[in-house]
Write a protein that holds these residues in place. Structure first.
Motif, PDB file in Angstrom:
ATOM      1  N   ASP A 187     -64.281  -4.587 -39.834  1.00  0.00           N
ATOM      2  CA  ASP A 187     -63.449  -4.911 -38.596  1.00  0.00           C
ATOM      3  C   ASP A 187     -63.062  -6.434 -38.589  1.00  0.00           C
ATOM      4  OD1 ASP A 187     -63.429  -2.166 -37.703  1.00  0.00           O
ATOM      5  OD2 ASP A 187     -65.529  -2.516 -36.879  1.00  0.00           O
ATOM      6  N   LEU A 188     -62.920  -7.000 -39.676  1.00  0.00           N
ATOM      7  CA  LEU A 188     -62.670  -8.521 -39.650  1.00  0.00           C
ATOM      8  C   LEU A 188     -61.219  -8.674 -38.690  1.00  0.00           C
ATOM      9  CD1 LEU A 188     -63.442 -11.273 -40.664  1.00  0.00           C
ATOM     10  CD2 LEU A 188     -62.044 -10.920 -42.466  1.00  0.00           C
ATOM     11  N   ILE A 189     -60.209  -7.976 -39.041  1.00  0.00           N
ATOM     12  CA  ILE A 189     -59.104  -8.353 -38.485  1.00  0.00           C
ATOM     13  C   ILE A 189     -59.222  -7.989 -36.980  1.00  0.00           C
ATOM     14  CG2 ILE A 189     -56.622  -7.550 -38.209  1.00  0.00           C
ATOM     15  CD1 ILE A 189     -56.569  -7.408 -41.454  1.00  0.00           C
ATOM     16  N   ALA A 190     -59.675  -6.756 -36.817  1.00  0.00           N
ATOM     17  CA  ALA A 190     -59.938  -6.330 -35.292  1.00  0.00           C
ATOM     18  C   ALA A 190     -60.552  -7.225 -34.347  1.00  0.00           C
ATOM     19  CB  ALA A 190     -60.512  -5.136 -35.237  1.00  0.00           C
ATOM     20  N   HIS A 191     -61.731  -8.095 -35.278  1.00  0.00           N
ATOM     21  CA  HIS A 191     -62.359  -8.980 -34.154  1.00  0.00           C
ATOM     22  C   HIS A 191     -61.486 -10.351 -34.138  1.00  0.00           C
ATOM     23  CE1 HIS A 191     -66.176  -6.529 -34.928  1.00  0.00           C
ATOM     24  NE2 HIS A 191     -65.361  -6.122 -33.908  1.00  0.00           N
ATOM     25  N   GLY A 192     -60.459 -10.643 -34.685  1.00  0.00           N
ATOM     26  CA  GLY A 192     -59.825 -11.892 -35.015  1.00  0.00           C
ATOM     27  C   GLY A 192     -58.556 -11.764 -33.729  1.00  0.00           C
ATOM     28  N   ASN A 193     -57.934 -12.939 -33.825  1.00  0.00           N
ATOM     29  CA  ASN A 193     -56.764 -13.081 -32.818  1.00  0.00           C
ATOM     30  C   ASN A 193     -55.655 -13.265 -33.747  1.00  0.00           C
ATOM     31  OD1 ASN A 193     -58.310 -13.080 -30.512  1.00  0.00           O
ATOM     32  ND2 ASN A 193     -58.941 -15.348 -30.593  1.00  0.00           N
ATOM     33  N   ARG A 194     -54.660 -13.070 -33.060  1.00  0.00           N
ATOM     34  CA  ARG A 194     -52.854 -13.196 -33.961  1.00  0.00           C
ATOM     35  C   ARG A 194     -52.342 -14.200 -32.925  1.00  0.00           C
ATOM     36  NH1 ARG A 194     -48.470 -14.445 -35.281  1.00  0.00           N
ATOM     37  NH2 ARG A 194     -46.963 -12.935 -36.140  1.00  0.00           N
ATOM     38  N   ALA A 195     -52.006 -15.559 -33.519  1.00  0.00           N
ATOM     39  CA  ALA A 195     -51.445 -16.542 -32.772  1.00  0.00           C
ATOM     40  C   ALA A 195     -50.213 -16.217 -32.690  1.00  0.00           C
ATOM     41  CB  ALA A 195     -51.523 -17.848 -33.439  1.00  0.00           C
ATOM     42  N   GLY A 196     -49.405 -16.829 -31.622  1.00  0.00           N
ATOM     43  CA  GLY A 196     -48.020 -16.697 -31.456  1.00  0.00           C
ATOM     44  C   GLY A 196     -47.522 -15.561 -30.600  1.00  0.00           C
ATOM     45  N   LEU A 197     -48.196 -14.465 -30.306  1.00  0.00           N
ATOM     46  CA  LEU A 197     -47.901 -13.525 -29.574  1.00  0.00           C
ATOM     47  C   LEU A 197     -48.287 -13.173 -28.351  1.00  0.00           C
ATOM     48  CD1 LEU A 197     -48.508 -10.787 -32.399  1.00  0.00           C
ATOM     49  CD2 LEU A 197     -46.404 -11.827 -31.946  1.00  0.00           C
TER      50      LEU A 197
END
Length: 288
Positions: A187-197
């Motif tokens: 779940d690495l992506i699920a626990h991260g953030n996506r900048a610029g959105l």
């Protein structure tokens, strides 16, 4: 009984690593910022006949590392193995990500390795323990990309720091290994953030990207087995999965070729692919 510390042990690679060492008869200390998750893993290990203890730790906080080290020394003495596994993966272009987002990635993915290695390498040296430190890097260390530059920078630094530490600790009989996983079902992506959105757009992106990550061929148990073997054999750098090995050798052979090839990647293309294959991803994820 040997003492094995696993950070980020409440889920994913850390969870499987803790369980594997426990099955081998080691005492496992599961350190995680999510104490409930760590306790759940400890309960599972104990129910299976193993020995495990949960500990709440914010790996980005140097003072907490010092307190954790003092607690370990008092309870068990110097550890035999430290697995610096805790990490995050925030996505976003070099310019999209704020300085605060860059700092968060560096603090968690890189400085945690520095803090933990310093505390427990000193304990091993002082106690004469011929132990082992495992640091989780990533294929991103060989993967200059517009999608996750902060993560790649941190993991490349982990790779080099690990090799520097390996050279320094060899005289004490302490092994040091860098593990560089490729795509793993976590779940690495699920626990991260996506900048610029916007918040809504970020949640949508995260859900789709997380579903795609869960389709990865290898699970966290594969990385755990590699970690376990690396401790026994004192390997220096170990990519995990064919794509990680391929990128490792290709980057060493021709960095220019890697940069040119990866230059075609963009969030626009990634989003288009996710949108196009979203129904298939959802179906496959449901089956898994």
């Amino acid at each position: 009984m040997k003492t094995v510390i696993v950070t980020g042990g409440g889920a994913g690679i850390g969870r499987e690593t803790a369980k594997l060492f426990a099955r081998g008869g080691d005492r496992v200390v599961i350190a995680d910022i999510d104490l409930t998750a760590a306790e759940d893993v400890a309960i599972e290990i104990i129910a299976d006949g193993g020995v495990a203890v949960a500990y709440k730790l914010d790996v980005s906080n140097e003072e907490q590392w010092e307190q954790f080290g003092a607690w370990i020394a008092a309870e068990f003495g110097a550890p035999n193995v430290l697995v610096n596994n805790a990490g995050i993966m925030d996505l976003g272009g070099f310019l999209e990500m704020s300085a605060a987002q860059w700092q968060r990635t560096i603090d968690i993915d890189l400085m945690s390795v520095v803090y933990g290695s310093r505390v427990f390498a000193k304990q091993m040296i002082d106690a004469g323990v011929r132990g082992h430190i495992v640091n989780i890097s990533s294929v991103a260390a060989f993967f200059p990309s517009k999608l996750e530059p902060a993560y790649g920078v941190a993991k490349a630094a982990v790779l080099v720091a690990t090799q520097s530490l390996r050279v320094e600790l060899a005289q004490y009989g302490i092994g040091v290994t860098a593990i560089a996983p490729g795509a793993i079902r976590t779940d690495l992506i699920a626990h991260g953030n996506r900048a610029g959105l916007s918040r809504e757009a970020e949640q949508d992106w995260s859900a789709k990207a997380s579903a795609a990550q869960r389709l990865a061929f290898a699970g966290p148990d594969k990385v755990a087995r590699v970690i376990h073997r690396s401790v026994r054999r004192n390997w220096a750098i170990v990519p995990v999965n064919p794509e990680a090995w391929s990128m490792y050798f290709l980057f060493r052979l021709s960095p220019d070729l890697v940069r040119i090839g990866l230059g075609i990647l963009s969030f626009e293309r990634a989003e288009a692919l996710l949108a196009r294959f979203s129904p298939l991803i959802d179906r496959l994820a449901a089956v898994k």
